[in-house]
Design an enzyme around this catalytic site. Sequence first.
Site, PDB file in Angstrom:
ATOM      1  N   HIS A  48      -5.708   3.947  -6.360  1.00 41.10           N
ATOM      2  CA  HIS A  48      -6.591   4.198  -7.514  1.00 41.10           C
ATOM      3  C   HIS A  48      -6.345   5.543  -8.195  1.00 41.10           C
ATOM      4  O   HIS A  48      -7.085   5.929  -9.098  1.00 41.10           O
ATOM      5  CB  HIS A  48      -8.054   4.124  -7.063  1.00 41.10           C
ATOM      6  CG  HIS A  48      -8.506   2.732  -6.725  1.00 41.10           C
ATOM      7  ND1 HIS A  48      -8.459   1.690  -7.619  1.00 41.10           N
ATOM      8  CD2 HIS A  48      -8.981   2.209  -5.571  1.00 41.10           C
ATOM      9  CE1 HIS A  48      -8.913   0.592  -7.043  1.00 41.10           C
ATOM     10  NE2 HIS A  48      -9.234   0.863  -5.794  1.00 41.10           N
ATOM     11  N   ARG A  73      -2.122   6.084   0.991  1.00 41.90           N
ATOM     12  CA  ARG A  73      -2.593   4.739   0.680  1.00 41.90           C
ATOM     13  C   ARG A  73      -1.692   4.132  -0.396  1.00 41.90           C
ATOM     14  O   ARG A  73      -1.518   4.708  -1.470  1.00 41.90           O
ATOM     15  CB  ARG A  73      -4.045   4.730   0.216  1.00 41.90           C
ATOM     16  CG  ARG A  73      -4.497   3.307  -0.085  1.00 41.90           C
ATOM     17  CD  ARG A  73      -5.986   3.140  -0.157  1.00 41.90           C
ATOM     18  NE  ARG A  73      -6.584   3.651  -1.389  1.00 41.90           N
ATOM     19  CZ  ARG A  73      -7.855   3.386  -1.731  1.00 41.90           C
ATOM     20  NH1 ARG A  73      -8.611   2.630  -0.930  1.00 41.90           N
ATOM     21  NH2 ARG A  73      -8.364   3.911  -2.850  1.00 41.90           N
ATOM     22  N   ASP A  87      10.154   6.960   4.577  1.00 39.29           N
ATOM     23  CA  ASP A  87      11.345   7.809   4.422  1.00 39.29           C
ATOM     24  C   ASP A  87      10.999   9.133   3.757  1.00 39.29           C
ATOM     25  O   ASP A  87      11.616  10.162   4.021  1.00 39.29           O
ATOM     26  CB  ASP A  87      12.432   7.097   3.615  1.00 39.29           C
ATOM     27  CG  ASP A  87      13.217   6.089   4.451  1.00 39.29           C
ATOM     28  OD1 ASP A  87      14.088   5.405   3.885  1.00 39.29           O
ATOM     29  OD2 ASP A  87      12.959   5.989   5.675  1.00 39.29           O
ATOM     30  N   GLU A 152     -11.989  -5.269   3.520  1.00 38.44           N
ATOM     31  CA  GLU A 152     -12.904  -4.974   2.406  1.00 38.44           C
ATOM     32  C   GLU A 152     -13.195  -6.207   1.543  1.00 38.44           C
ATOM     33  O   GLU A 152     -13.474  -6.106   0.348  1.00 38.44           O
ATOM     34  CB  GLU A 152     -12.339  -3.870   1.528  1.00 38.44           C
ATOM     35  CG  GLU A 152     -10.900  -4.038   1.153  1.00 38.44           C
ATOM     36  CD  GLU A 152     -10.329  -2.775   0.507  1.00 38.44           C
ATOM     37  OE1 GLU A 152     -11.088  -1.876   0.133  1.00 38.44           O
ATOM     38  OE2 GLU A 152      -9.098  -2.703   0.358  1.00 38.44           O
ATOM     39  N   ASP A 178     -15.174  -2.288  -2.466  1.00 36.66           N
ATOM     40  CA  ASP A 178     -14.562  -3.607  -2.673  1.00 36.66           C
ATOM     41  C   ASP A 178     -15.294  -4.686  -1.890  1.00 36.66           C
ATOM     42  O   ASP A 178     -15.428  -5.824  -2.363  1.00 36.66           O
ATOM     43  CB  ASP A 178     -13.080  -3.567  -2.282  1.00 36.66           C
ATOM     44  CG  ASP A 178     -12.220  -2.925  -3.364  1.00 36.66           C
ATOM     45  OD1 ASP A 178     -11.406  -2.043  -3.044  1.00 36.66           O
ATOM     46  OD2 ASP A 178     -12.391  -3.296  -4.546  1.00 36.66           O
TER      47      ASP A 178
HETATM   48  O1  LIG Z   1     -13.460  -0.294  -1.271  1.00 41.80           O
HETATM   49  C1  LIG Z   1     -13.635   0.934  -1.154  1.00 41.80           C
HETATM   50  O2  LIG Z   1     -14.728   1.517  -1.229  1.00 41.80           O
HETATM   51  C2  LIG Z   1     -12.439   1.753  -0.888  1.00 41.80           C
HETATM   52  O3  LIG Z   1     -11.414   1.234  -0.521  1.00 41.80           O
HETATM   53  C3  LIG Z   1     -12.534   3.203  -1.229  1.00 41.80           C
HETATM   54  C4  LIG Z   1     -12.313   3.352  -2.720  1.00 41.80           C
HETATM   55  O4  LIG Z   1     -11.081   2.763  -3.075  1.00 41.80           O
HETATM   56  C5  LIG Z   1     -12.281   4.817  -3.113  1.00 41.80           C
HETATM   57  O5  LIG Z   1     -11.324   5.029  -4.078  1.00 41.80           O
HETATM   58  C6  LIG Z   1     -13.618   5.237  -3.660  1.00 41.80           C
HETATM   59  O6  LIG Z   1     -14.011   4.417  -4.704  1.00 41.80           O
END
Ligand SMILES: O=C(O)C(=O)C[C@H](O)[C@@H](O)CO
Length: 257
Positions: A48, A73, A87, A152, A178
Site C-alpha cells: 500500500h 511486505r 536477493d 485477512e 481487509d
Molecule cells: O488488512 C489490514 O489491516 C492490513 O493488512 C494492514 C493494512 O494494510 C495497513 O496498511 C493499514 O491500513
Amino acid sequence: MPAPKNPFKADLANGEMLYGCWAGFGDPYATEVLATAGFDWLVIDGEHAPNDLRSISAQLAVLSGKHSHPVVRLPMGEDWAIKQVLDAGAQTLLIPMVESADQARALVRAMRYPPEGIRGSGAALARASHFSTIPDYIATANAQMCLLVQVETVDGIAALDEILEVEGVDGVFIGPSDLAADMGHLGDSSAPPVARIIKDALSRIAASDKAAGILALDHATAQKYAGCGAQFLAVGIDVVMLAQTARATMAKWRDDG
Ligand SMILES: O=C(O)C(=O)C[C@H](O)[C@@H](O)CO
C-alpha cells in the site's frame, strides 16, 4: 562465514514481544528517521506504499545494523518478486491475502534454495550475499528466512488451522482492515463480529507453534490484541503519524494563534 543471523526470527521463536511500525513513505531517508524511534521491526510496505525494488533495497540498506528489523511486505506472494527482494537482502517477508495451506507451502518454497525450495540461485551478484563476500550464503540462507503470512479474509480464517500446520511459516498476521472488509464491515475492524473473529484467531495462532501478529493504531485496541496473544504487534504507521501531527499543529495555531 554463514548468512547473517535473522534476529527477528530468533526473537519470535523465543516468544519475545516485538513492537513494530509501518514505514509507508517509500523513502530511505524517512525510514532511517523512523528507525531512530527504536521499533523492533519496521514494515517496508510494497503493498500500500509507493515502493519498488529500488526503494525497498535502499531501505534495507539504511536499516542494516540498526535495531529495527526490516520486514518487507510484497503486493502479493509472487515467486519472482520474492526472489528479487531476498536477493536484495530481505530475510523477513510479510505476504498478504494468504487463504490456504497450499499457498503458505508455496511461499515457504519460494523463500528457500533447493532442495527445500525453488529460490533462484543468483547470490553471486546479490546484496544478500554481500556481493559474494559471504562464501557460505547459499548453503546457510534458508535457515534465516522468516515468513509471516497475512490471514485477512473469511476464507483465510476458515483455513487457519491448516495454515498453522505448515512447516516454515514463522508467524501469522491478522489484517484487521481487509478482514473487516471481507466480512462486510468495510472500514470498521471494531465491529463486534470482526472483533470476535480477530480475538479467536489471535488466540488460536498464539496457542500454535507460530507467532501471532496484527496492527492497531490506538493504544487500547493494541493492548487488547496483546492480551489475545499478539506477539509481533504493529502500533503505528509513519504516514499517519506525520499527517495527524501536522494537521493538529496547524489547527492549534489557527485556533490559538
Ligand atoms: O488488512 C489490514 O489491516 C492490513 O493488512 C494492514 C493494512 O494494510 C495497513 O496498511 C493499514 O491500513
